[in-house]
Design an enzyme around this catalytic site. Structure first.
Site, mmCIF file in Angstrom:
data_model
loop_
_atom_site.group_PDB
_atom_site.id
_atom_site.type_symbol
_atom_site.label_atom_id
_atom_site.label_comp_id
_atom_site.label_asym_id
_atom_site.label_seq_id
_atom_site.Cartn_x
_atom_site.Cartn_y
_atom_site.Cartn_z
ATOM 1 N N TYR A 72 0.834 -1.211 0.000
ATOM 2 C CA TYR A 72 0.000 0.000 0.000
ATOM 3 C C TYR A 72 0.862 1.252 0.000
ATOM 4 O O TYR A 72 0.481 2.270 -0.576
ATOM 5 C CB TYR A 72 -0.993 -0.025 1.179
ATOM 6 C CG TYR A 72 -2.202 -0.862 0.849
ATOM 7 C CD1 TYR A 72 -2.320 -2.162 1.295
ATOM 8 C CD2 TYR A 72 -3.195 -0.339 0.010
ATOM 9 C CE1 TYR A 72 -3.407 -2.943 0.937
ATOM 10 C CE2 TYR A 72 -4.290 -1.118 -0.353
ATOM 11 C CZ TYR A 72 -4.390 -2.423 0.124
ATOM 12 O OH TYR A 72 -5.463 -3.204 -0.258
ATOM 13 N N ARG A 75 1.510 1.763 -3.585
ATOM 14 C CA ARG A 75 0.325 2.291 -4.276
ATOM 15 C C ARG A 75 0.071 3.750 -3.884
ATOM 16 O O ARG A 75 -0.288 4.580 -4.741
ATOM 17 C CB ARG A 75 -0.908 1.436 -3.960
ATOM 18 C CG ARG A 75 -0.884 0.095 -4.666
ATOM 19 C CD ARG A 75 -2.107 -0.721 -4.359
ATOM 20 N NE ARG A 75 -3.311 -0.183 -4.993
ATOM 21 C CZ ARG A 75 -4.536 -0.650 -4.731
ATOM 22 N NH1 ARG A 75 -4.705 -1.622 -3.827
ATOM 23 N NH2 ARG A 75 -5.593 -0.129 -5.328
ATOM 24 N N GLN A 110 -15.906 2.702 -6.753
ATOM 25 C CA GLN A 110 -15.215 1.547 -6.182
ATOM 26 C C GLN A 110 -13.739 1.890 -5.960
ATOM 27 O O GLN A 110 -13.012 1.117 -5.352
ATOM 28 C CB GLN A 110 -15.340 0.354 -7.132
ATOM 29 C CG GLN A 110 -16.767 -0.093 -7.378
ATOM 30 C CD GLN A 110 -16.873 -1.088 -8.516
ATOM 31 O OE1 GLN A 110 -16.649 -2.282 -8.352
ATOM 32 N NE2 GLN A 110 -17.169 -0.577 -9.706
ATOM 33 N N ASN A 111 -13.314 3.028 -6.483
ATOM 34 C CA ASN A 111 -11.903 3.420 -6.434
ATOM 35 C C ASN A 111 -11.530 3.995 -5.073
ATOM 36 O O ASN A 111 -12.341 4.662 -4.440
ATOM 37 C CB ASN A 111 -11.605 4.436 -7.541
ATOM 38 C CG ASN A 111 -11.896 3.863 -8.910
ATOM 39 O OD1 ASN A 111 -12.078 2.655 -9.072
ATOM 40 N ND2 ASN A 111 -11.984 4.740 -9.898
ATOM 41 N N HIS A 128 -15.377 1.323 -1.347
ATOM 42 C CA HIS A 128 -14.266 0.455 -0.926
ATOM 43 C C HIS A 128 -13.223 1.192 -0.088
ATOM 44 O O HIS A 128 -12.103 0.702 0.096
ATOM 45 C CB HIS A 128 -13.610 -0.196 -2.154
ATOM 46 C CG HIS A 128 -14.551 -1.090 -2.910
ATOM 47 N ND1 HIS A 128 -14.331 -1.456 -4.216
ATOM 48 C CD2 HIS A 128 -15.720 -1.666 -2.547
ATOM 49 C CE1 HIS A 128 -15.337 -2.245 -4.610
ATOM 50 N NE2 HIS A 128 -16.185 -2.386 -3.629
ATOM 51 N N GLY A 200 -15.939 2.404 -16.557
ATOM 52 C CA GLY A 200 -14.653 1.813 -16.214
ATOM 53 C C GLY A 200 -14.691 0.737 -15.161
ATOM 54 O O GLY A 200 -13.795 0.646 -14.327
ATOM 55 N N THR A 201 -15.719 -0.097 -15.177
ATOM 56 C CA THR A 201 -15.757 -1.227 -14.253
ATOM 57 C C THR A 201 -16.114 -2.510 -15.013
ATOM 58 O O THR A 201 -16.957 -2.482 -15.917
ATOM 59 C CB THR A 201 -16.745 -1.016 -13.094
ATOM 60 O OG1 THR A 201 -16.724 -2.161 -12.247
ATOM 61 C CG2 THR A 201 -18.162 -0.753 -13.575
ATOM 62 N N ASN A 226 -16.967 1.847 -21.596
ATOM 63 C CA ASN A 226 -15.876 0.899 -21.384
ATOM 64 C C ASN A 226 -15.301 0.510 -22.752
ATOM 65 O O ASN A 226 -16.075 0.207 -23.660
ATOM 66 C CB ASN A 226 -16.411 -0.348 -20.674
ATOM 67 C CG ASN A 226 -15.318 -1.196 -20.063
ATOM 68 O OD1 ASN A 226 -14.333 -1.507 -20.712
ATOM 69 N ND2 ASN A 226 -15.500 -1.559 -18.807
HETATM 70 N N1 APR Z 1 -11.826 4.010 -19.745
HETATM 71 C C1 APR Z 1 -12.895 3.272 -19.333
HETATM 72 N N2 APR Z 1 -12.804 1.974 -18.930
HETATM 73 C C2 APR Z 1 -11.577 1.398 -18.980
HETATM 74 C C3 APR Z 1 -10.418 2.101 -19.407
HETATM 75 C C4 APR Z 1 -10.588 3.468 -19.798
HETATM 76 N N3 APR Z 1 -9.564 4.212 -20.201
HETATM 77 N N4 APR Z 1 -9.354 1.246 -19.348
HETATM 78 C C5 APR Z 1 -9.844 0.051 -18.888
HETATM 79 N N5 APR Z 1 -11.169 0.142 -18.679
HETATM 80 C C6 APR Z 1 -12.097 -0.886 -18.187
HETATM 81 C C7 APR Z 1 -11.678 -2.317 -18.474
HETATM 82 O O1 APR Z 1 -12.112 -2.737 -19.757
HETATM 83 C C8 APR Z 1 -12.377 -3.084 -17.351
HETATM 84 O O2 APR Z 1 -13.679 -3.488 -17.749
HETATM 85 O O3 APR Z 1 -12.134 -0.775 -16.792
HETATM 86 C C9 APR Z 1 -12.510 -2.033 -16.227
HETATM 87 C C10 APR Z 1 -11.628 -2.275 -15.014
HETATM 88 O O4 APR Z 1 -12.086 -3.451 -14.403
HETATM 89 P P1 APR Z 1 -11.354 -4.003 -13.084
HETATM 90 O O5 APR Z 1 -9.901 -3.951 -13.272
HETATM 91 O O6 APR Z 1 -11.992 -5.315 -12.787
HETATM 92 O O7 APR Z 1 -11.715 -2.904 -11.973
HETATM 93 P P2 APR Z 1 -13.076 -2.702 -11.160
HETATM 94 O O8 APR Z 1 -14.262 -3.166 -11.919
HETATM 95 O O9 APR Z 1 -13.066 -1.322 -10.692
HETATM 96 O O10 APR Z 1 -12.818 -3.692 -9.905
HETATM 97 C C11 APR Z 1 -13.771 -3.700 -8.881
HETATM 98 O O11 APR Z 1 -12.394 -5.184 -7.579
HETATM 99 O O12 APR Z 1 -10.240 -5.682 -7.104
HETATM 100 C C12 APR Z 1 -11.380 -5.163 -6.582
HETATM 101 O O13 APR Z 1 -11.702 -3.592 -4.845
HETATM 102 C C13 APR Z 1 -11.202 -3.721 -6.135
HETATM 103 O O14 APR Z 1 -12.623 -1.812 -6.531
HETATM 104 C C14 APR Z 1 -12.054 -2.947 -7.129
HETATM 105 C C15 APR Z 1 -13.092 -3.953 -7.542
#
Ligand code: APR
Length: 258
Positions: A72, A75, A110-111, A128, A200-201, A226
């Site tokens: 951490y 990060r 979630q960030n 989170h 972006g999730t 996305n």
């Molecule tokens: N713009 C938009 N979306 C994007 C971009 C971008 N520039 N680059 C990547 N992505 C998308 C990817 O295609 C993917 O679908 O963002 C998503 C990221 O997904 P994850 O890495 O799974 O992240 P997230 O969904 O936020 O994870 C949820 O999981 O690990 C735990 O606690 C952590 O909050 C996190 C949670």
């Protein structure tokens, strides 16, 4: 018939959001990707490189708090070195425009990187936790004693409080409960919204991933942004294949005045 044209989707998204009375924006790691913050599940993502079971569970912390805090600390230094990108700023602009026309706007993230707050978003629900907060090991996310913890880099690993007690990051690890008041407020906003942006999730981590379906069941329009298809894409009202730093400013510009 091929993929819909992003520009017309962006115009349609702006039209829907401009008419919405209760807006929710749900964001994930992808919204910070263009700031240089790695996502979790993409190629070269954090979970591609690091073993989640040794870094992001209470058991991992219990067995080796220094190892977890080292990660951490890395990060925190990385997050401290980056800036919000046009996607973060566009979401803050959309909030101002919504409030100016008497609509409600809730940003559910979630960030843990605090970049939405730095970009000027006001009504933010951090599902989170936040990487710049800490609390005593052994306490829960709703307990008193969550404090701002800005020391970076860390002077001592693992860090202790003023009484020599072990601190832990105020972050929700796998297998842990989310802060009750925060997830309740997110459920409240999702079930009552008439438009939800999902940015972006991968939409695979619950309970956050349930929020778009709550919105759809409530009759809301769900607009996904996305570059890749996700679990949610086929159910979304509009699913825009674009980077959020490119699509969101266009949507914000298409919505009335501040
Ligand atoms: N713009 C938009 N979306 C994007 C971009 C971008 N520039 N680059 C990547 N992505 C998308 C990817 O295609 C993917 O679908 O963002 C998503 C990221 O997904 P994850 O890495 O799974 O992240 P997230 O969904 O936020 O994870 C949820 O999981 O690990 C735990 O606690 C952590 O909050 C996190 C949670």
């Amino acid at each position: 018939m091929g993929e819909p044209e992003p520009n017309s989707q962006i115009a349609e998204a702006a039209r829907i959001l401009a008419g919405a009375k209760r807006v929710v924006a749900l964001t994930g790691a992808g919204v910070s990707a263009e700031s240089g913050v790695p996502t979790f599940r993409d190629k070269d993502g954090l979970w591609d490189k690091y073993d989640v079971t040794t870094l992001a569970t209470p058991e991992a912390f219990e067995s080796d708090p220094a190892f977890v805090w080292k990660w951490y600390d890395w990060r925190r230094q990385m997050v401290k070195s980056v800036e919000p990108n046009p996607g973060h700023f566009a979401l803050a602009e959309m909030e101002r425009k919504a409030v100016a026309r008497g609509a409600t706007y809730t940003l559910v993230t979630q960030n843990i990187d605090n970049l939405h707050n730095i970009a000027g978003s006001k009504n933010v629900l951090e599902l989170h936790g936040n990487i710049w907060k800490a609390r005593l090991w052994g306490t829960g996310p709703d307990d008193v004693g969550v404090r701002e913890f800005l020391e970076c880099p860390l002077e001592r690993i693992p860090p202790l409080d003023e009484h020599g007690r072990l601190l832990r990051p105020h972050i929700v690890w796998f297998g842990e409960m989310l802060p009750a008041a925060v997830i309740e407020a997110a459920h409240f906003a999702a079930t009552r919204c008439d438009a939800m942006l999902v940015v972006g999730t991968a939409n695979v981590v619950y309970p956050a991933a349930a929020l778009p379906y709550m919105a759809l069941r409530g009759g809301a329009a769900v607009i996904e942004i996305n570059p890749g298809a996700t679990e949610l894409s086929s159910a979304a009202t509009i699913s825009i294949r674009a980077n959020s730093g490119e699509a969101l400013p266009g949507i914000a510009a298409g919505i009335g005045f501040e």
